[in-house]
Design an enzyme around this catalytic site. Structure first.
Site, PDB file in Angstrom:
ATOM      1  N   THR A 196      53.318   2.282  32.608  1.00 59.24           N
ATOM      2  CA  THR A 196      52.539   1.298  33.360  1.00 59.24           C
ATOM      3  C   THR A 196      53.517   0.270  33.871  1.00 59.24           C
ATOM      4  O   THR A 196      54.489  -0.014  33.187  1.00 59.24           O
ATOM      5  CB  THR A 196      51.546   0.617  32.392  1.00 59.24           C
ATOM      6  OG1 THR A 196      50.533   1.552  32.058  1.00 59.24           O
ATOM      7  CG2 THR A 196      50.924  -0.632  32.973  1.00 59.24           C
ATOM      8  N   ARG A 224      37.527   6.308  30.583  1.00 61.04           N
ATOM      9  CA  ARG A 224      38.378   5.602  29.626  1.00 61.04           C
ATOM     10  C   ARG A 224      39.173   4.486  30.330  1.00 61.04           C
ATOM     11  O   ARG A 224      39.710   4.649  31.410  1.00 61.04           O
ATOM     12  CB  ARG A 224      39.333   6.601  28.980  1.00 61.04           C
ATOM     13  CG  ARG A 224      40.288   5.989  27.950  1.00 61.04           C
ATOM     14  CD  ARG A 224      41.635   5.640  28.539  1.00 61.04           C
ATOM     15  NE  ARG A 224      42.582   5.187  27.528  1.00 61.04           N
ATOM     16  CZ  ARG A 224      43.757   4.642  27.802  1.00 61.04           C
ATOM     17  NH1 ARG A 224      44.133   4.460  29.038  1.00 61.04           N
ATOM     18  NH2 ARG A 224      44.556   4.251  26.841  1.00 61.04           N
ATOM     19  N   THR A 247      52.986  -1.989  27.438  1.00 57.50           N
ATOM     20  CA  THR A 247      52.917  -0.621  27.943  1.00 57.50           C
ATOM     21  C   THR A 247      52.819   0.321  26.739  1.00 57.50           C
ATOM     22  O   THR A 247      53.209  -0.043  25.641  1.00 57.50           O
ATOM     23  CB  THR A 247      54.144  -0.288  28.815  1.00 57.50           C
ATOM     24  OG1 THR A 247      54.040   1.041  29.304  1.00 57.50           O
ATOM     25  CG2 THR A 247      55.443  -0.430  28.045  1.00 57.50           C
ATOM     26  N   GLY A 250      47.315   2.360  25.034  1.00 60.77           N
ATOM     27  CA  GLY A 250      46.521   1.149  25.205  1.00 60.77           C
ATOM     28  C   GLY A 250      45.600   0.830  24.051  1.00 60.77           C
ATOM     29  O   GLY A 250      45.369  -0.352  23.748  1.00 60.77           O
TER      30      GLY A 250
HETATM   31  C1  SD4 Z   1      47.039   2.745  29.036  1.00 57.61           C
HETATM   32  N1  SD4 Z   1      48.833   1.242  28.535  1.00 57.61           N
HETATM   33  O1  SD4 Z   1      46.241   3.105  29.890  1.00 57.61           O
HETATM   34  C2  SD4 Z   1      48.381   2.213  29.482  1.00 57.61           C
HETATM   35  C3  SD4 Z   1      49.305   3.345  29.695  1.00 57.61           C
HETATM   36  C4  SD4 Z   1      50.739   2.995  29.600  1.00 57.61           C
HETATM   37  O2  SD4 Z   1      52.886   3.591  29.231  1.00 57.61           O
HETATM   38  O3  SD4 Z   1      51.161   1.892  29.624  1.00 57.61           O
HETATM   39  N2  SD4 Z   1      51.616   3.887  29.394  1.00 57.61           N
HETATM   40  O4  SD4 Z   1      46.808   2.834  27.836  1.00 57.61           O
END
Ligand code: SD4
Length: 335
Positions: A196, A224, A247, A250
């Site tokens: 992210t 989700r 990140t 989540g």
């Molecule tokens: C999530 N935190 O949707 C995000 C995905 C992410 O590295 O950051 N991945 O859970």
């Protein structure tokens, strides 16, 4: 560091917690700088470069973070953010984003489809509505009513990866093993399926802002939503103290209100790195065995321009930009 790590892990300190405590204590204290921008993963470099154009001219941190994260959002080679992002398990690209300024103003969109730049919709929710969060169809209607174009965000490479995934249809967020983002030009072969962009910045006037945007964990359940668009989880900004973003998986970040926690730990006097370290430890404390198999990284800056990060696993890196510096930095990690 390698020698010390080997020594410790082979002697009294086979416990990861002890090792990490040593590393956290020995963390360098960074000199405060202003303006400054940091963002997660290697696509943070071009994102920071865009943000920097605004910051170096005395612009507002809020404008900088929005402009910055739009770069990976619009890049189809980044298959974890915006256009080109991996779909959910039903083949829908659903996007999450939030933004927060120096006055606790914030906006968020969740489960948004068909819009290339969810961060700009989030900003518009913040600035043009009495609300903070819009989701799904309502967020889409709002975006379309405000001039955003409906687009197909599922690029052929991501559709192909989804069809490949469907053969086993096993939902399994991977730890980031290699220090690179999951890009179309690395397919097939990479096992990474999350990343992210979270960006936090301090402008020349001493104001903080942040933005966070993602297509979420690949092949997630339809509907989700992760931490990224949740104020306090994926992002938090307190202009008196600092700003933080997250990140990784989540669900683990939401449980501990991760970014809010990091900012509150900075309020208690911790450096950004130590605050991130303590937040990571909170995740480990809950389920030490589970924490070994997943990735979460926190990245933070404080009001004086110090920065720092900490992750569960190695492989998390962040882009760091201030006058005379524009580079990737490897985060410290527990495992
Ligand atoms: C999530 N935190 O949707 C995000 C995905 C992410 O590295 O950051 N991945 O859970």
């Amino acid at each position: 560091m390698t020698t010390r790590r080997k020594f410790l892990s082979g002697s009294i300190a086979s416990s990861a917690a002890f090792l990490s405590a040593c590393e956290a204590v020995s963390a360098p204290v960074t000199a405060g700088v202003k303006p400054l921008v940091v963002s997660t993963w290697d696509f943070g470099l071009p994102a920071n470069a865009e943000a920097w154009k605004i910051l170096e001219n005395g612009g507002r941190a809020l404008d900088a973070v929005e402009a910055g994260v739009k770069i990976p959002e619009g890049d189809p080679k980044v298959q974890t953010v915006g256009y080109g992002g991996f779909p959910d398990r039903d083949g829908h690209v659903t996007l999450d984003a939030c933004i927060m300024d120096e006055k606790y103003n914030c906006g968020s969109v969740m489960f948004l489809e068909h819009i290339k730049h969810p961060i700009s919709v989030a900003r518009m929710v913040m600035e043009k509505t009495p609300h903070i969060v819009l989701v799904g169809e309502g967020a889409l209607q709002f975006a379309l009513a405000n001039g955003f174009q409906k687009e197909n965000l599922l690029i052929p490479e991501s559709e192909k990866a989804w069809k490949e995934w469907l053969k086993k249809a096993k939902y399994e967020p991977q730890v980031n093993i290699e220090n690179k983002s999951f890009r179309a030009d690395t397919l097939p072969g990479s096992k990474e399926n999350h990343d992210t962009i979270g960006m936090v910045a301090l402008d020349a006037n001493g104001n903080l802002s942040g933005a966070c945007t993602t297509s979420g964990l690949s092949f997630k359940m339809h509907g989700r939503v992760g931490d990224s668009p949740i104020i306090g989880a994926g992002l938090y900004v307190d202009n008196e103290i600092g700003a933080a973003t997250a990140t990784g998986v989540g669900e683990e970040v939401i449980r501990i209100a991760g970014s809010f926690l990091v900012v509150e730990l900075m309020r208690q006097g911790h450096s950004p790195e130590k605050a991130c370290y303590e937040a990571v430890q909170r995740i480990i404390k809950r389920k030490p065995d589970r924490a070994k198999d997943l990735q979460v990284g926190f990245l933070a800056i404080n009001k004086t321009g110090e920065y720092g990060s900490y992750a569960l696993q190695k492989g998390f890196s962040y882009a760091l930009t201030y006058k005379g510096t524009h580079q990737m930095t490897d985060s410290k990690s527990v495992y």
